[in-house]
Design an enzyme around this catalytic site. Structure first.
Site, PDB file in Angstrom:
ATOM      1  N   HIS A   1      50.739  25.894  44.225  1.00  0.00           N
ATOM      2  CA  HIS A   1      49.447  26.195  44.056  1.00  0.00           C
ATOM      3  C   HIS A   1      48.844  26.355  42.774  1.00  0.00           C
ATOM      4  O   HIS A   1      47.742  26.358  42.738  1.00  0.00           O
ATOM      5  CB  HIS A   1      49.368  27.944  44.593  1.00  0.00           C
ATOM      6  CG  HIS A   1      49.808  27.771  46.205  1.00  0.00           C
ATOM      7  ND1 HIS A   1      48.704  27.878  47.080  1.00  0.00           N
ATOM      8  CD2 HIS A   1      50.969  27.610  46.703  1.00  0.00           C
ATOM      9  CE1 HIS A   1      49.372  27.882  48.197  1.00  0.00           C
ATOM     10  NE2 HIS A   1      50.537  27.904  48.163  1.00  0.00           N
TER      11      HIS A   1
ATOM     12  N   ASP B   1      42.953  25.815  36.353  1.00  0.00           N
ATOM     13  CA  ASP B   1      43.180  26.735  37.527  1.00  0.00           C
ATOM     14  C   ASP B   1      43.659  25.607  38.714  1.00  0.00           C
ATOM     15  O   ASP B   1      43.133  24.387  38.506  1.00  0.00           O
ATOM     16  CB  ASP B   1      41.811  27.122  38.081  1.00  0.00           C
ATOM     17  CG  ASP B   1      42.153  28.413  39.279  1.00  0.00           C
ATOM     18  OD1 ASP B   1      43.195  28.551  39.496  1.00  0.00           O
ATOM     19  OD2 ASP B   1      41.252  29.368  38.950  1.00  0.00           O
TER      20      ASP B   1
HETATM   21  P1  ADQ Z   1      44.769  32.687  42.260  1.00  0.00           P
HETATM   22  O1  ADQ Z   1      44.903  32.305  41.010  1.00  0.00           O
HETATM   23  O2  ADQ Z   1      45.039  34.058  42.753  1.00  0.00           O
HETATM   24  O3  ADQ Z   1      45.359  31.767  43.459  1.00  0.00           O
HETATM   25  P2  ADQ Z   1      42.068  31.986  43.606  1.00  0.00           P
HETATM   26  O4  ADQ Z   1      42.229  30.606  44.283  1.00  0.00           O
HETATM   27  O5  ADQ Z   1      40.597  32.023  43.127  1.00  0.00           O
HETATM   28  O6  ADQ Z   1      43.131  32.422  42.501  1.00  0.00           O
HETATM   29  O7  ADQ Z   1      42.375  33.102  44.885  1.00  0.00           O
HETATM   30  C1  ADQ Z   1      42.135  34.166  44.754  1.00  0.00           C
HETATM   31  C2  ADQ Z   1      41.721  34.929  46.104  1.00  0.00           C
HETATM   32  O8  ADQ Z   1      41.880  36.302  45.907  1.00  0.00           O
HETATM   33  C3  ADQ Z   1      40.526  34.421  46.791  1.00  0.00           C
HETATM   34  O9  ADQ Z   1      40.601  34.362  48.187  1.00  0.00           O
HETATM   35  C4  ADQ Z   1      39.673  36.048  46.521  1.00  0.00           C
HETATM   36  O10 ADQ Z   1      38.464  35.863  47.197  1.00  0.00           O
HETATM   37  C5  ADQ Z   1      40.553  37.039  46.338  1.00  0.00           C
HETATM   38  N1  ADQ Z   1      40.226  37.968  45.535  1.00  0.00           N
HETATM   39  C6  ADQ Z   1      39.969  37.800  44.125  1.00  0.00           C
HETATM   40  N2  ADQ Z   1      39.471  38.692  43.674  1.00  0.00           N
HETATM   41  C7  ADQ Z   1      39.656  39.811  44.322  1.00  0.00           C
HETATM   42  C8  ADQ Z   1      39.003  41.157  44.503  1.00  0.00           C
HETATM   43  N3  ADQ Z   1      38.565  41.780  43.521  1.00  0.00           N
HETATM   44  N4  ADQ Z   1      39.023  41.860  45.589  1.00  0.00           N
HETATM   45  C9  ADQ Z   1      39.326  40.981  46.797  1.00  0.00           C
HETATM   46  N5  ADQ Z   1      39.972  39.768  46.711  1.00  0.00           N
HETATM   47  C10 ADQ Z   1      39.840  39.179  45.470  1.00  0.00           C
HETATM   48  C11 ADQ Z   1      46.494  30.656  43.048  1.00  0.00           C
HETATM   49  C12 ADQ Z   1      46.290  29.693  42.271  1.00  0.00           C
HETATM   50  C13 ADQ Z   1      44.605  28.887  42.699  1.00  0.00           C
HETATM   51  C14 ADQ Z   1      44.779  28.309  43.844  1.00  0.00           C
HETATM   52  C15 ADQ Z   1      45.156  29.522  44.792  1.00  0.00           C
HETATM   53  C16 ADQ Z   1      45.424  28.775  46.393  1.00  0.00           C
HETATM   54  O11 ADQ Z   1      45.990  30.136  40.886  1.00  0.00           O
HETATM   55  O12 ADQ Z   1      44.389  27.839  41.832  1.00  0.00           O
HETATM   56  O13 ADQ Z   1      43.251  28.086  44.253  1.00  0.00           O
HETATM   57  O14 ADQ Z   1      46.603  29.848  44.597  1.00  0.00           O
HETATM   58  O15 ADQ Z   1      46.196  27.824  46.419  1.00  0.00           O
END
Ligand code: ADQ
Length: 461
Positions: free
Chosen positions: A156, A365
């Site tokens: 990921h 990311d």
């Molecule tokens: P993350 O680093 O966690 O994921 P991201 O892809 O943005 O980053 O996913 C975060 C998830 O958590 C999103 O669905 C978002 O809506 C939710 N989220 C974030 N902040 C929140 C909050 N305050 N309250 C509720 N929900 C919140 C890792 C990798 C990424 C990759 C994903 C999936 O680092 O690059 O996109 O896995 O593969």
């Protein structure tokens, strides 16, 4: 061909009543529902002794199988090697890299424990789908125990170039471990090609074959790009439904027609939050008409509290937010609203929908789902605009966003200004193009393609 899917990840996201699942949980749950299967992983609790066998919880065709971990082992495996070595290394952030042989050994032991506890649950026609950097050695551990079923690995986070990877003393071990899988998946072509280049090195001496196949260490595997998507319809529906939630209405009232710029990230140094705050400050300096007229709402729930750098970034951000507010605020306007908490998905989608600008500026990311969710949650008649870092995997797909380099403070400030000033016609046009991309490569396609590749690997054995 039938056969169950067995998903394995560090944590298991057991759906809670009345809460829409998000991120990768949507994809994994859909795959498990379609084929039936198990989701195996850590249950979030630690013990002092040897962990017990997996506890099983049945929900229709899905079994959630979870184990606890020994406290010290967890610290070394999770906070230690996973998040102080692999996370910074894979995000190209060698300044944060730490290595401790003892912690690496715990990482290997926890992977061996996962394999031991999973083994009795497996059936002959299962396919096993392992998620993320915490579990790289799992396939090798399962193979050692005699498992011959197809095993796939999806990363990921980014996969770094060889010259970065080799900073880790045990990089060769990682590469060898990845060759024990049948399918290895990445978010972007860049990650895939870094992996292929690493395998071509003399340490591994792999041959790249047509069709993404690789011959390495006496085995065949397939490595490919599977960019994770979202469920755009779910985001749009939730955003519209929760528009009249009391908290959203209170926010609207308090903004008094000011334009909302939103950032939503886990509190993590890879998300470029200090850089983002500095760019926002630059916006207020260079484009003073924004003073009193915009508000930055940054939502950043703390994560990985057991790792010191995470406490440090938290303190740093509080300092910068305080500085900006101290310098620019007026009696009836506070430029930065900085919240360290989580929100349920409905509320989050409504906030995205209300915001004129979505600010997603990680310094690195794998993909970044917030960028995709922000676009999907917009009102197509009057959409807000995404300002997106070129260093997020999502920038490969969302070409119509305002693309910025997160290290370029002036450039990000300019990008926000461009988004704020963009005409309705242009916003609509760009939004439509991005939405079409999101629909075409949604979360169902992601899991379908991966599971199909995994099942196909059995046929070619
Ligand atoms: P993350 O680093 O966690 O994921 P991201 O892809 O943005 O980053 O996913 C975060 C998830 O958590 C999103 O669905 C978002 O809506 C939710 N989220 C974030 N902040 C929140 C909050 N305050 N309250 C509720 N929900 C919140 C890792 C990798 C990424 C990759 C994903 C999936 O680092 O690059 O996109 O896995 O593969």
């Amino acid at each position: 061909m039938t056969g169950r899917v067995v998903a394995v990840s560090n944590r298991v996201a057991i759906p809670r009543e009345g809460q829409a699942p998000g991120g990768l949980a949507v994809g994994v749950l859909a795959a498990l529902r379609e084929y039936g299967g198990i989701w195996f992983g850590w249950n979030g609790s630690t013990t002092t002794g040897e962990p017990k066998d997996a506890e099983l919880q049945q929900d229709g065709t899905i079994t959630y199988a979870t184990i606890s971990l020994n406290q010290q082992e967890f610290d070394d495996y999770y906070n230690g090697f996973s998040n102080q070595s692999l996370w910074p290394l894979f995000h190209y952030m060698l300044g944060h890299l730490k290595y401790d042989r003892r912690k690496f050994q715990a990482y290997v032991r926890v992977n061996a424990l996962f394999a031991r506890k999973l083994l009795p649950l497996l059936q002959d026609d299962d396919v096993i789908w392992v998620h993320d950097y915490h579990l790289i050695p799992l396939a090798a551990e399962l193979r050692r125990a005699g498992v011959t079923q197809p095993i796939g690995f999806f990363l990921h986070v980014p996969f770094p170039d060889y010259d970065v990877l080799r900073a880790l003393p045990v990089h060769e071990y990682l590469l060898r471990s990845m060759c024990a899988y049948d399918v290895v998946g990445f978010h972007t072509l860049g990650d895939l090609s870094s992996f292929q280049q690493c395998l071509l090195r003399p340490e591994i001496g792999a041959d790249l074959l047509p069709g993404g196949r690789i011959s390495a260490l006496g085995r065949r595997l397939v490595a490919d790009v599977f960019p994770i998507g979202i469920d755009p319809a779910q985001c749009a529906e939730l955003g519209a439904q929760h528009q009249s939630d009391r908290a959203v209405e209170r926010l609207q009232t308090s903004l008094q027609q000011r334009s909302l710029i939103i950032g939503v990230d886990r509190l993590d140094y890879s998300k470029g939050l200090p850089e983002r705050f500095h760019a926002y400050q630059r916006l207020l300096e260079h484009y003073p008409a924004n003073r009193r007229n915009v508000v930055l709402l940054q939502i950043a729930p703390p994560t990985r509290s057991g790792v010191r750098t995470y406490a440090e970034i938290r303190a740093e951000l509080e300092g910068i937010a305080g500085h900006i507010n101290g310098r620019f605020a007026e009696v009836d306007w506070v430029p930065v609203r900085y919240l360290n908490r989580s929100y349920d998905r409905g509320m989050l989608m409504a906030l995205y929908r209300y915001a004129r600008v979505g600010l997603v500026t990680p310094v690195r990311d794998g993909m970044n789902l917030v960028a995709k969710e922000y676009v999907a949650a917009q009102d197509p008649e009057d959409p807000g605009m995404l300002v997106l870092s070129t260093l997020a995997g999502a920038a490969r797909e969302l070409r119509e966003a305002v693309l910025v380099n997160p290290y370029d403070t002036d450039g990000v400030a300019e990008g926000i200004q461009t988004a704020l000033e963009m005409s309705l016609d242009e916003r609509r046009e760009r939004h439509q193009a991005m939405l079409a991309t999101l629909r075409q490569n949604d979360i169902s396609r992601w899991r379908q393609r991966f599971v199909e590749a995994l099942k196909a690997s059995r046929d070619t054995h």
